[in-house]
Design a protein around this motif. Structure first.
Motif, PDB file in Angstrom:
ATOM      1  N   GLY A 134       0.780  -1.234   0.000  1.00 52.02           N
ATOM      2  CA  GLY A 134       0.000   0.000   0.000  1.00 52.02           C
ATOM      3  C   GLY A 134       0.809   1.280   0.000  1.00 52.02           C
ATOM      4  O   GLY A 134       0.246   2.362   0.177  1.00 52.02           O
ATOM      5  N   GLU A 136       2.282   4.463  -1.377  1.00 54.99           N
ATOM      6  CA  GLU A 136       1.948   5.273  -2.551  1.00 54.99           C
ATOM      7  C   GLU A 136       3.129   5.448  -3.488  1.00 54.99           C
ATOM      8  O   GLU A 136       2.977   5.422  -4.709  1.00 54.99           O
ATOM      9  CB  GLU A 136       1.413   6.650  -2.131  1.00 54.99           C
ATOM     10  CG  GLU A 136       0.030   6.620  -1.529  1.00 54.99           C
ATOM     11  CD  GLU A 136       0.045   6.449  -0.007  1.00 54.99           C
ATOM     12  OE1 GLU A 136       1.124   6.254   0.575  1.00 54.99           O
ATOM     13  OE2 GLU A 136      -1.038   6.490   0.594  1.00 54.99           O
ATOM     14  N   LYS A 165      -4.886   3.657  -8.472  1.00 53.86           N
ATOM     15  CA  LYS A 165      -4.710   3.175  -7.091  1.00 53.86           C
ATOM     16  C   LYS A 165      -4.033   4.245  -6.238  1.00 53.86           C
ATOM     17  O   LYS A 165      -4.438   4.491  -5.105  1.00 53.86           O
ATOM     18  CB  LYS A 165      -3.864   1.894  -7.061  1.00 53.86           C
ATOM     19  CG  LYS A 165      -4.583   0.674  -7.540  1.00 53.86           C
ATOM     20  CD  LYS A 165      -3.676  -0.551  -7.462  1.00 53.86           C
ATOM     21  CE  LYS A 165      -4.366  -1.755  -8.082  1.00 53.86           C
ATOM     22  NZ  LYS A 165      -3.566  -2.983  -7.950  1.00 53.86           N
ATOM     23  N   ARG A 169      -5.693   6.692  -3.145  1.00 53.39           N
ATOM     24  CA  ARG A 169      -5.092   6.749  -1.812  1.00 53.39           C
ATOM     25  C   ARG A 169      -4.707   8.185  -1.441  1.00 53.39           C
ATOM     26  O   ARG A 169      -4.121   8.434  -0.395  1.00 53.39           O
ATOM     27  CB  ARG A 169      -3.875   5.841  -1.733  1.00 53.39           C
ATOM     28  CG  ARG A 169      -4.234   4.365  -1.891  1.00 53.39           C
ATOM     29  CD  ARG A 169      -3.031   3.468  -1.760  1.00 53.39           C
ATOM     30  NE  ARG A 169      -2.414   3.510  -0.455  1.00 53.39           N
ATOM     31  CZ  ARG A 169      -2.832   2.845   0.621  1.00 53.39           C
ATOM     32  NH1 ARG A 169      -3.889   2.080   0.529  1.00 53.39           N
ATOM     33  NH2 ARG A 169      -2.191   2.941   1.761  1.00 53.39           N
TER      34      ARG A 169
END
Length: 186
Positions: A134, A136, A165, A169
């Motif tokens: 996860g 970034e 994605k 985020r």
């Protein structure tokens, strides 16, 4: 934010310092973070060299976050002369133990050939490991590799998926690239 208030940061720094004085690697790393960001310490103590010393001590005791922090110090030249080779050494230690920030940085170093040979395929692998957790930066790294065909076959659709994605985020770079790539596909 690291701490919500000045009193909270001083309180936390005190506990980190007590823990560090007893040799606790997490406490040592906490002290480094406080010095780096000036949380809970007097202004005249906020020199990068102080944070560097604490990160080094933490990393040498095997703390993953300390190793990553030490990598950042060498990468950015904070408290020490900038040295990408030394940054790669410490990022690799943390990356191999699963630290997603260090994994993303290893991707960057291999992508750019800073401190390590330029190897886009290796870069993509590190970015992907980071992205799967996860991170970034790792997500954007995967997207950029797909967009430019570096270390992986060029695939604008895959790049778009990964930039989305990152954008979802809240990553501003991911959002900008997502909009740019999406507009060029029309």
């Amino acid at each position: 934010t690291l701490f919500r208030s000045v009193s909270q940061s001083r309180y936390c720094f005190g506990w980190y310092k007590r823990s560090a004085e007893q040799g606790n690697e997490g406490g040592i790393c906490g002290v480094a973070i406080c010095y780096l960001f000036g949380k809970g310490v007097e202004k005249n103590d906020q020199e990068p060299g102080v944070a560097f010393g604490w990160y080094k001590r933490s990393a040498e005791q095997g703390n993953v976050d300390g190793a990553s922090g030490l990598g950042w110090a060498y990468f950015n030249g904070e408290g020490i002369e900038q040295d990408y080779k030394e940054a790669a050494k410490w990022f690799l230690i943390a990356a191999e133990k699963g630290n997603p920030v260090a994994q993303e940085r290893m991707g960057y170093l291999y992508y750019e050939g800073k401190g390590v040979p330029q190897e886009p395929g290796v870069a993509f692998g590190w970015y992907k490991r980071s992205a799967e957790q996860g991170n970034e930066g790792g997500i954007c790294g995967v997207a950029i590799c797909y967009l430019f065909g570096k270390g992986v076959e060029k695939n604008d659709q895959e790049a778009l998926v990964w930039f989305k994605k990152a954008a979802d985020r809240g990553d501003p770079i991911g959002k900008q690239f997502y909009e740019l790539v999406k507009s060029q596909q029309k």
